[in-house]
Motif scaffolding. Structure first.
Motif, PDB file in Angstrom:
ATOM      1  N   GLU A 143       0.835  -1.209   0.000  1.00  0.00           N
ATOM      2  CA  GLU A 143       0.000   0.000   0.000  1.00  0.00           C
ATOM      3  C   GLU A 143       0.863   1.250   0.000  1.00  0.00           C
ATOM      4  OE1 GLU A 143      -2.772   0.007   3.210  1.00  0.00           O
ATOM      5  OE2 GLU A 143      -3.759  -1.851   2.571  1.00  0.00           O
ATOM      6  N   ALA A 144       1.936   1.230   0.794  1.00  0.00           N
ATOM      7  CA  ALA A 144       2.840   2.380   0.837  1.00  0.00           C
ATOM      8  C   ALA A 144       3.694   2.459  -0.426  1.00  0.00           C
ATOM      9  CB  ALA A 144       3.732   2.290   2.073  1.00  0.00           C
ATOM     10  N   LEU A 145       4.109   1.299  -0.938  1.00  0.00           N
ATOM     11  CA  LEU A 145       4.985   1.270  -2.109  1.00  0.00           C
ATOM     12  C   LEU A 145       4.350   1.944  -3.314  1.00  0.00           C
ATOM     13  CD1 LEU A 145       7.495   0.195  -3.672  1.00  0.00           C
ATOM     14  CD2 LEU A 145       6.163  -1.897  -4.082  1.00  0.00           C
ATOM     15  N   VAL A 146       3.115   1.603  -3.617  1.00  0.00           N
ATOM     16  CA  VAL A 146       2.498   2.106  -4.849  1.00  0.00           C
ATOM     17  C   VAL A 146       2.183   3.600  -4.767  1.00  0.00           C
ATOM     18  CG1 VAL A 146       1.563  -0.155  -5.448  1.00  0.00           C
ATOM     19  CG2 VAL A 146       0.162   1.434  -4.105  1.00  0.00           C
ATOM     20  N   LYS A 147       2.328   4.188  -3.594  1.00  0.00           N
ATOM     21  CA  LYS A 147       2.147   5.633  -3.454  1.00  0.00           C
ATOM     22  C   LYS A 147       3.444   6.404  -3.694  1.00  0.00           C
ATOM     23  CE  LYS A 147      -1.596   5.081  -0.085  1.00  0.00           C
ATOM     24  NZ  LYS A 147      -1.999   5.286   1.335  1.00  0.00           N
ATOM     25  N   VAL A 148       4.546   5.698  -3.853  1.00  0.00           N
ATOM     26  CA  VAL A 148       5.840   6.345  -4.079  1.00  0.00           C
ATOM     27  C   VAL A 148       5.968   6.706  -5.550  1.00  0.00           C
ATOM     28  CG1 VAL A 148       8.352   6.032  -4.044  1.00  0.00           C
ATOM     29  CG2 VAL A 148       6.935   5.131  -2.166  1.00  0.00           C
ATOM     30  N   ASP A 149       6.162   7.963  -5.849  1.00  0.00           N
ATOM     31  CA  ASP A 149       6.356   8.390  -7.232  1.00  0.00           C
ATOM     32  C   ASP A 149       7.603   7.716  -7.813  1.00  0.00           C
ATOM     33  OD1 ASP A 149       4.133  10.038  -7.169  1.00  0.00           O
ATOM     34  OD2 ASP A 149       5.283  11.838  -6.635  1.00  0.00           O
ATOM     35  N   GLY A 150       7.429   7.098  -8.956  1.00  0.00           N
ATOM     36  CA  GLY A 150       8.562   6.487  -9.642  1.00  0.00           C
ATOM     37  C   GLY A 150       8.957   5.117  -9.128  1.00  0.00           C
ATOM     38  N   TRP A 151       8.081   4.461  -8.361  1.00  0.00           N
ATOM     39  CA  TRP A 151       8.483   3.180  -7.776  1.00  0.00           C
ATOM     40  C   TRP A 151       8.748   2.117  -8.830  1.00  0.00           C
ATOM     41  CZ3 TRP A 151       6.024  -1.527  -8.290  1.00  0.00           C
ATOM     42  CH2 TRP A 151       4.712  -1.525  -8.769  1.00  0.00           C
ATOM     43  N   GLN A 152       8.154   2.263 -10.005  1.00  0.00           N
ATOM     44  CA  GLN A 152       8.344   1.273 -11.060  1.00  0.00           C
ATOM     45  C   GLN A 152       9.619   1.486 -11.869  1.00  0.00           C
ATOM     46  OE1 GLN A 152       4.318   1.973 -12.688  1.00  0.00           O
ATOM     47  NE2 GLN A 152       3.999  -0.237 -12.484  1.00  0.00           N
ATOM     48  N   THR A 153      10.267   2.650 -11.707  1.00  0.00           N
ATOM     49  CA  THR A 153      11.442   2.943 -12.523  1.00  0.00           C
ATOM     50  C   THR A 153      12.670   3.364 -11.721  1.00  0.00           C
ATOM     51  OG1 THR A 153      10.613   5.198 -12.844  1.00  0.00           O
ATOM     52  CG2 THR A 153      10.084   3.579 -14.547  1.00  0.00           C
ATOM     53  N   ASP A 154      12.480   3.957 -10.560  1.00  0.00           N
ATOM     54  CA  ASP A 154      13.627   4.410  -9.759  1.00  0.00           C
ATOM     55  C   ASP A 154      14.406   3.214  -9.208  1.00  0.00           C
ATOM     56  OD1 ASP A 154      12.834   6.963 -10.278  1.00  0.00           O
ATOM     57  OD2 ASP A 154      12.056   7.382  -8.275  1.00  0.00           O
ATOM     58  N   THR A 155      15.614   3.461  -8.719  1.00  0.00           N
ATOM     59  CA  THR A 155      16.426   2.381  -8.186  1.00  0.00           C
ATOM     60  C   THR A 155      15.713   1.724  -7.002  1.00  0.00           C
ATOM     61  OG1 THR A 155      17.604   3.823  -6.645  1.00  0.00           O
ATOM     62  CG2 THR A 155      18.564   3.533  -8.855  1.00  0.00           C
ATOM     63  N   ILE A 156      15.883   0.419  -6.895  1.00  0.00           N
ATOM     64  CA  ILE A 156      15.198  -0.341  -5.857  1.00  0.00           C
ATOM     65  C   ILE A 156      15.569   0.170  -4.472  1.00  0.00           C
ATOM     66  CG2 ILE A 156      15.122  -2.622  -4.756  1.00  0.00           C
ATOM     67  CD1 ILE A 156      15.122  -3.812  -7.575  1.00  0.00           C
ATOM     68  N   ASN A 157      16.838   0.438  -4.254  1.00  0.00           N
ATOM     69  CA  ASN A 157      17.273   0.936  -2.955  1.00  0.00           C
ATOM     70  C   ASN A 157      16.533   2.214  -2.579  1.00  0.00           C
ATOM     71  OD1 ASN A 157      19.662   0.921  -0.743  1.00  0.00           O
ATOM     72  ND2 ASN A 157      19.250   3.011  -1.405  1.00  0.00           N
ATOM     73  N   ASP A 158      16.442   3.146  -3.528  1.00  0.00           N
ATOM     74  CA  ASP A 158      15.833   4.439  -3.223  1.00  0.00           C
ATOM     75  C   ASP A 158      14.333   4.314  -2.978  1.00  0.00           C
ATOM     76  OD1 ASP A 158      18.338   5.430  -3.543  1.00  0.00           O
ATOM     77  OD2 ASP A 158      17.966   6.422  -5.453  1.00  0.00           O
ATOM     78  N   VAL A 159      13.688   3.427  -3.735  1.00  0.00           N
ATOM     79  CA  VAL A 159      12.253   3.225  -3.527  1.00  0.00           C
ATOM     80  C   VAL A 159      12.001   2.607  -2.160  1.00  0.00           C
ATOM     81  CG1 VAL A 159      10.220   1.980  -4.323  1.00  0.00           C
ATOM     82  CG2 VAL A 159      11.748   3.031  -5.987  1.00  0.00           C
ATOM     83  N   ALA A 160      12.776   1.580  -1.806  1.00  0.00           N
ATOM     84  CA  ALA A 160      12.623   0.948  -0.493  1.00  0.00           C
ATOM     85  C   ALA A 160      12.826   1.960   0.624  1.00  0.00           C
ATOM     86  CB  ALA A 160      13.611  -0.209  -0.355  1.00  0.00           C
ATOM     87  N   GLN A 161      13.805   2.833   0.468  1.00  0.00           N
ATOM     88  CA  GLN A 161      14.087   3.834   1.488  1.00  0.00           C
ATOM     89  C   GLN A 161      12.931   4.827   1.637  1.00  0.00           C
ATOM     90  OE1 GLN A 161      15.925   4.270   3.910  1.00  0.00           O
ATOM     91  NE2 GLN A 161      15.812   6.449   4.381  1.00  0.00           N
TER      92      GLN A 161
END
Length: 281
Positions: free
Chosen positions: A130-148
């Motif tokens: 639920e939190a992940l899909v609210k992150v802008d660019g989660w499908q393209t940004d680096t995995i580390n940065d999205v997780a953070q």
């Protein structure tokens, strides 16, 4: 409080002594006359392998299963696995920094839910997505940065070290790598195919017809990708179900308590049925 503290100390001891990491951690056993084969599941993708013990394998199955249930792509599962590897090593911990608990070390005080809710792996994985899909660019940004961005950790660059392992498990369990997981289970648990039936129903609802056999279950699937996803997820939960065999099309796997049994047969025809055989009395 004393009971919870005791559980924490026991868990810390077990993690320090017996946690299973990658296959390279077993290299020291190579020279033994009779090498110890650690119980657990091994995922292999494009020549790279990772071994997780039976508890970790069950948790990674739930993480991937929840992504599939929500219709999310394998990248979402990869990010979630990477995060849980860093936060808990894929163990459902009842302790952590401050009030953090669970696979993702989510904090009740930060609005993730109650402690009891977070200690449910299905719930905690769902809250992560639920939190992940609210992150802008989660499908393209680096995995580390999205997780953070989801976790807001004090160690903002720590997730990157787990990216390769996360991709291995997400790719295999989402069904993109036929015969991509093998297992060793020496617990000899009583057969309980209901564990597998409940899992598949939870993930796919009524989209996968299930037939009950005298010694297990048969799943009718619509594609080879789904067939392998069902089979390999069931394998990760196999210790809980007393799983002793799987068939996907013309390929079969049989549990061994002493070696990593490989899949036999040819993956020549797209499978339409997955059969899971569980231990009988």
């Amino acid at each position: 409080m004393a009971e919870r503290t005791a559980r924490r100390l026991t868990r810390r001891s077990l993690l320090a002594i017996g946690a299973v990491g990658s296959l390279t951690a077993l290299a020291a056993c190579a020279g033994a006359t009779t090498p110890f084969v650690s119980p657990g599941c091994t995922a292999t993708v494009n020549g790279s392998s990772d071994l997780r013990d039976l508890e970790q394998a069950g948790n990674v199955a739930i993480i991937v299963g929840e992504a599939l249930r929500r219709g999310l792509p394998p990248r979402a599962a990869t990010i979630a696995i990477v995060t849980a590897l860093q936060e808990s090593k894929l163990y459902n911990l009842d302790y952590g920094d401050a009030d953090s608990v669970g696979l993702f070390q989510q904090r009740p005080s930060q609005g993730w839910g109650t402690e009891d809710q977070i200690m449910n792996p299905w719930y905690s994985a769902g809250k992560f997505y639920e939190a992940l899909v609210k992150v802008d660019g989660w499908q393209t940004d680096t995995i580390n940065d999205v997780a953070q961005k989801v976790q807001r950790s004090n160690f903002p660059h720590a997730y990157a070290q787990h990216e390769d392992v996360g991709r291995i498990w997400a790719s295999a369990l989402c069904g993109f790598d036929p015969a991509g997981v093998t297992s060793v289970d020496n617990k000899n648990a009583t057969g309980n195919p209901e564990v597998l039936r409940e899992f598949v129903v939870r993930v796919w609802g009524g989209a996968i017809p299930i037939a009950i056999n005298p010694d297990g279950l048969s799943f009718t699937v619509g594609s080879a990708t789904t067939a392998w996803s069902v089979a390999l997820l069931c394998m990760c939960l196999g210790s809980q179900a007393g799983l002793v065999g799987l068939r996907v099309g013309d390929m079969t796997w049989a549990n061994s308590t002493s070696q990593r049994a490989t899949w036999a047969g040819q993956n020549a025809v797209d499978p339409t049925v997955v059969t899971a055989t569980c231990r009988t009395a």
